[in-house]
Design a protein around this motif. Structure first.
Motif, mmCIF file in Angstrom:
data_model
loop_
_atom_site.group_PDB
_atom_site.id
_atom_site.type_symbol
_atom_site.label_atom_id
_atom_site.label_comp_id
_atom_site.label_asym_id
_atom_site.label_seq_id
_atom_site.Cartn_x
_atom_site.Cartn_y
_atom_site.Cartn_z
ATOM 1 N N VAL A 1 32.683 37.331 43.263
ATOM 2 C CA VAL A 1 33.698 38.495 43.270
ATOM 3 C C VAL A 1 34.987 37.844 42.650
ATOM 4 N N VAL B 1 39.452 44.479 43.040
ATOM 5 C CA VAL B 1 38.185 43.666 42.392
ATOM 6 C C VAL B 1 38.223 43.993 40.887
ATOM 7 N N THR C 1 31.846 39.606 38.332
ATOM 8 C CA THR C 1 31.444 40.081 39.812
ATOM 9 C C THR C 1 29.910 40.439 39.664
#
Length: 245
Positions: A163, A230, A237
């Motif tokens: 991530v 994110v 990711t």
């Protein structure tokens, strides 16, 4: 008296001479017949020898053909045995393992999910969930549904996840956990990463080998960070799994 004795000796000598001549003549005839018989036997002997050689040659060729056929059958049998064993160990059908032609072709099962760029992470309870999309998939041992990976065949697996966090000045991280129907989840892998105050972009990667059972469900979640930022780029990711056996 002496005359009669000499006459008797002469008579006997002549008689024995004729007898010896007769025996020599008979012996010569016998020798001639024997030579003729030997001459007549030679062609038959040669024919017999040639026939014997031909028979031996044919026997040798048949033996070579039988040996070659047995060797080919044994090779095919060994190949089928190996292929069946491979298919059994991989929980695959023989034709799926490449057994149709006698050559073992093992199809490795793997699955990689990438962040879905069309959606954003969402909160579920005390965890933040990343929406995924299938990037790569092969084999029948693994499948996916929604944000989870589903194990279809038990075995050893390499599980990995990354991530790219963009949250400033805090410790970020994620966990990979497995869940089975009717049971609590089990944490398999964990990753923690300290984030900088400025230029706040840092990846957190984790991976490891685990043993999983059929119908286990895996998920990658971010615990206790409802405001986690994110990157949703596919190369930043991702979440994946590879079956080893």
């Amino acid at each position: 008296m002496l005359y009669h004795a000499l006459l008797l000796v002469s008579t006997l000598t002549v008689f024995f001479s004729f007898f010896l001549v007769y025996k020599v003549t008979v012996l010569e005839d016998d020798i001639s017949k024997l030579r003729g018989d030997i001459s007549n036997l030679k062609p038959h002997s040669n024919e017999s020898t040639d026939g014997m050689r031909t028979g031996m040659s044919r026997t040798w060729e048949r033996s070579k053909q039988a040996t070659s056929l047995n060797s080919q059958r044994q090779t095919e049998k060994d190949s089928q045995t190996l292929c069946s064993s491979t298919a059994s160990s991989l929980r695959m059908k023989p034709e799926s393992a490449g057994c149709s032609g006698g050559t073992v072709v093992v199809q490795q099962s793997f699955l990689q999910l990438s962040a879905n760029t069309k959606e954003q992470p969402f909160v579920r309870g005390n965890v933040t969930v990343i929406p995924w999309t299938v990037a790569l998939h092969q084999g029948e041992a693994i499948s996916s549904t929604g944000d989870r990976i589903i194990i279809q065949q038990e075995g050893l697996f390499i599980v990995f996840g990354q991530v790219l966090f963009q949250s400033p000045g805090t410790i970020m991280g994620h966990i990979v956990r497995s869940r089975r129907t009717g049971q609590r989840s089990t944490e398999l892998l964990r990753c923690l990463q300290e984030m900088p105050q400025t230029n706040c972009a840092n990846t957190c990667y984790t991976g490891g080998m685990v043993k999983l059972e059929r119908e286990d469900e895996l998920e990658l979640v971010i615990p206790d960070r409802p405001q986690a930022q994110v990157s949703m780029d596919a190369d930043s990711t991702f979440f994946g799994i590879i079956r080893l056996n």
